[in-house]
Design a protein around this motif. Structure first.
Motif: not given
Length: 142
Positions: A40, A44, A36-37
């Motif tokens: 993300r 970005e 998930q990181e």
């Protein structure tokens, strides 16, 4: 960026990495949190890359700058005449205000044509979008 070109090979490689990351099934909660990181950070990165590419181009063309400049000058002159009590000054104020409204309509008509005019969407942009959709829908996993 200086040539206003987009590096499709680098984008395609990075996009393939993102697709593989999306297809990965985490084995435990730690892997899920890491995935998930990473997703993300990738989103970005996409936003920053798009912002960098779009900010490398000029934001307004000459007709927009000219219209906005004329509108600003007319509005400043209109504000200078605002306290004048005479009938002639009021006619000038009303005509200047109608000219500035006409300039706004000119901008709306000038920029409400996405496939023609100064900021036209080219057929290359649509074909590139279709190619990216095809990459998303048919990605072979290795």
């Amino acid at each position: 960026m200086s040539k206003s070109q987009f590096d499709h090979d680098a984008y395609n490689d990075f996009h393939q990495f993102q697709i593989r990351l999306l297809h990965h099934i985490p084995l435990n909660n730690a892997e899920m949190a890491a995935q998930q990181e990473e997703l993300r950070l990738i989103s970005e990165y996409y936003a920053l890359r798009l912002e960098r590419i779009t900010s490398a181009k000029s934001a307004l063309d000459h007709s927009m700058m000219l219209t906005l400049g004329l509108g600003a000058l007319i509005f400043i002159f209109y504000q200078c005449l605002h306290a004048m009590p005479g009938k002639r000054q009021h006619l000038v104020m009303i005509s200047l205000l109608s000219i500035s409204i006409g300039l706004i309509f000119f901008l709306i008509l000038s920029y409400n044509t996405p496939f023609s005019g100064p900021n036209a969407i080219s057929p290359e942009a649509l074909s590139k979008a279709l190619e990216l959709w095809q990459i998303d829908s048919a990605v072979p996993l290795r």
